[in-house]
Design a protein around this motif. Sequence first.
Motif, PDB file in Angstrom:
ATOM      1  N   PHE A 112       0.827  -1.204   0.000  1.00  0.00           N
ATOM      2  CA  PHE A 112       0.000   0.000   0.000  1.00  0.00           C
ATOM      3  C   PHE A 112       0.864   1.258   0.000  1.00  0.00           C
ATOM      4  O   PHE A 112       0.541   2.248  -0.675  1.00  0.00           O
ATOM      5  CB  PHE A 112      -0.948   0.015   1.211  1.00  0.00           C
ATOM      6  N   TYR A 113       1.964   1.229   0.734  1.00  0.00           N
ATOM      7  CA  TYR A 113       2.851   2.399   0.769  1.00  0.00           C
ATOM      8  C   TYR A 113       3.418   2.674  -0.624  1.00  0.00           C
ATOM      9  O   TYR A 113       3.410   3.822  -1.097  1.00  0.00           O
ATOM     10  CB  TYR A 113       3.998   2.175   1.761  1.00  0.00           C
ATOM     11  N   ASP A 114       3.895   1.648  -1.286  1.00  0.00           N
ATOM     12  CA  ASP A 114       4.441   1.828  -2.634  1.00  0.00           C
ATOM     13  C   ASP A 114       3.370   2.321  -3.599  1.00  0.00           C
ATOM     14  O   ASP A 114       3.655   3.083  -4.525  1.00  0.00           O
ATOM     15  CB  ASP A 114       5.024   0.508  -3.154  1.00  0.00           C
ATOM     16  N   GLY A 115       2.131   1.897  -3.387  1.00  0.00           N
ATOM     17  CA  GLY A 115       1.048   2.270  -4.288  1.00  0.00           C
ATOM     18  C   GLY A 115       0.520   3.676  -4.084  1.00  0.00           C
ATOM     19  O   GLY A 115      -0.276   4.155  -4.896  1.00  0.00           O
ATOM     20  N   CYS A 116       0.961   4.341  -3.006  1.00  0.00           N
ATOM     21  CA  CYS A 116       0.526   5.727  -2.789  1.00  0.00           C
ATOM     22  C   CYS A 116       1.702   6.662  -2.524  1.00  0.00           C
ATOM     23  O   CYS A 116       1.495   7.859  -2.283  1.00  0.00           O
ATOM     24  CB  CYS A 116      -0.474   5.810  -1.637  1.00  0.00           C
ATOM     25  N   ALA A 117       2.936   6.125  -2.560  1.00  0.00           N
ATOM     26  CA  ALA A 117       4.151   6.913  -2.351  1.00  0.00           C
ATOM     27  C   ALA A 117       4.173   7.608  -0.991  1.00  0.00           C
ATOM     28  O   ALA A 117       4.823   8.624  -0.809  1.00  0.00           O
ATOM     29  CB  ALA A 117       4.323   7.949  -3.465  1.00  0.00           C
ATOM     30  N   GLY A 118       3.443   7.057  -0.030  1.00  0.00           N
ATOM     31  CA  GLY A 118       3.413   7.653   1.298  1.00  0.00           C
ATOM     32  C   GLY A 118       2.508   8.858   1.419  1.00  0.00           C
ATOM     33  O   GLY A 118       2.546   9.570   2.430  1.00  0.00           O
ATOM     34  N   CYS A 119       1.670   9.100   0.398  1.00  0.00           N
ATOM     35  CA  CYS A 119       0.774  10.264   0.386  1.00  0.00           C
ATOM     36  C   CYS A 119      -0.642   9.818   0.756  1.00  0.00           C
ATOM     37  O   CYS A 119      -1.252   9.006   0.050  1.00  0.00           O
ATOM     38  CB  CYS A 119       0.778  10.932  -0.985  1.00  0.00           C
ATOM     39  N   VAL A 120      -1.174  10.358   1.837  1.00  0.00           N
ATOM     40  CA  VAL A 120      -2.458   9.913   2.359  1.00  0.00           C
ATOM     41  C   VAL A 120      -3.594  10.217   1.387  1.00  0.00           C
ATOM     42  O   VAL A 120      -4.551   9.439   1.270  1.00  0.00           O
ATOM     43  CB  VAL A 120      -2.725  10.570   3.729  1.00  0.00           C
ATOM     44  N   GLY A 121      -3.513  11.331   0.675  1.00  0.00           N
ATOM     45  CA  GLY A 121      -4.559  11.668  -0.278  1.00  0.00           C
ATOM     46  C   GLY A 121      -4.673  10.648  -1.399  1.00  0.00           C
ATOM     47  O   GLY A 121      -5.782  10.276  -1.820  1.00  0.00           O
ATOM     48  N   ILE A 122      -3.535  10.185  -1.901  1.00  0.00           N
ATOM     49  CA  ILE A 122      -3.540   9.156  -2.942  1.00  0.00           C
ATOM     50  C   ILE A 122      -4.097   7.850  -2.383  1.00  0.00           C
ATOM     51  O   ILE A 122      -4.854   7.135  -3.050  1.00  0.00           O
ATOM     52  CB  ILE A 122      -2.120   8.948  -3.505  1.00  0.00           C
ATOM     53  N   LEU A 123      -3.737   7.537  -1.131  1.00  0.00           N
ATOM     54  CA  LEU A 123      -4.240   6.324  -0.484  1.00  0.00           C
ATOM     55  C   LEU A 123      -5.761   6.382  -0.337  1.00  0.00           C
ATOM     56  O   LEU A 123      -6.460   5.396  -0.595  1.00  0.00           O
ATOM     57  CB  LEU A 123      -3.572   6.168   0.885  1.00  0.00           C
TER      58      LEU A 123
END
Length: 366
Positions: A260-271
């Motif tokens: 999940f981290y790789d899939g959002c680059a650590g950005c909560v908005g993308i997550l």
Amino acid sequence: MDEAIQRFLNAKVKHRLLSEKTDEVKQWLDLKGSPYIIFVFGPTGAGKTTLATKLASDVNKAEGAEQNKSIYPGFYYSFPSVPGYHNKTHPWAESLREMLAQTGEPLIDHKVAVKDLFENPDQPGAPLPPRYSRATVPTLFLALGNALRRRKTQQVYFDEYHKVIPKINLAAIKQEVDALQSLAEVSQSKLIVVGTYRILDITDTANWSDQISRRSVKVHLPRYGLSKADSAEFQNVLEEFGDRLPLKQTVNLTEEKKWFYDGCAGCVGILKEWFDRALQLAAREGTVVTQKHFEKARLEAALLERIHGEISDGELRLNPPPPDSCSTPSSDCSTKTINAESKGSKPGMPKPRRFKTGDPNSDGTS
């Protein structure tokens, strides 16, 4: 659509980094006088828009803008990304008209600077040329500043500002910063300029005047990194999303944290947007949220790679690595380089030698 699902989709995300940076911007806003311009920047999906819209809404509520329609304490405007929207003459041209309309300003296309009514800057005494008879970008800037001052605006939020930053043109960038300073002075407001790491193009002190440097501050809203504290906070956000999903989900979020981290680059908005898409896919099928739904809702690899690259470049630009030992004048790198080149000379080539002054063979002939 089910009401519970709609509530999840509309929910705003609150997390530690966003709260900390919101408080930091508030502290700058509470100061009297400087800074006049606050630059807020960071990666896409970090929460910059959430920060800007919340602060603008808060000041409007605090000042009673709902009851008194004549005031506009917190002005918010987001620059659009429609292709061709920003014309070649000036990227602000259409946006200025929209901002003036947002303030309720009349006769926008007929704005003329007062001095232009009495003089022709090219030929004193002559009639005004056509270009001065209609609203120009400088005139609209002035009109916006006056309109904001009359509406008692305290804070002006420009979101997605990176979309109008000139590219590789230092003179245009300097004009952009000067225009912001002028708008802050005319409107007597504080400007909160929000965007991606491209904001660094205009916050580079090499392009600023000393006056602007003293009256501006930078606030970096980063992504969650790989430190122990950031990793724990990201895990908390991930689990909170899982707990709040209105449909049951079958994914072990703890085990899949890295994915999940790789899939959002650590950005909560993308997550959050990722969870939104997976939820809607499951709701459409009438099932629980599974790994299959998250895989289908994940951003494409090429887009993720670009996002990771832009974030890494921005972070590196913000915090460049210390110069290596070879960058110091006292280092012996030049000697090492020469020795390495000497050892690596190609077969058949003579070894380098120094000729005496006046040697007839000093031109390299034999």
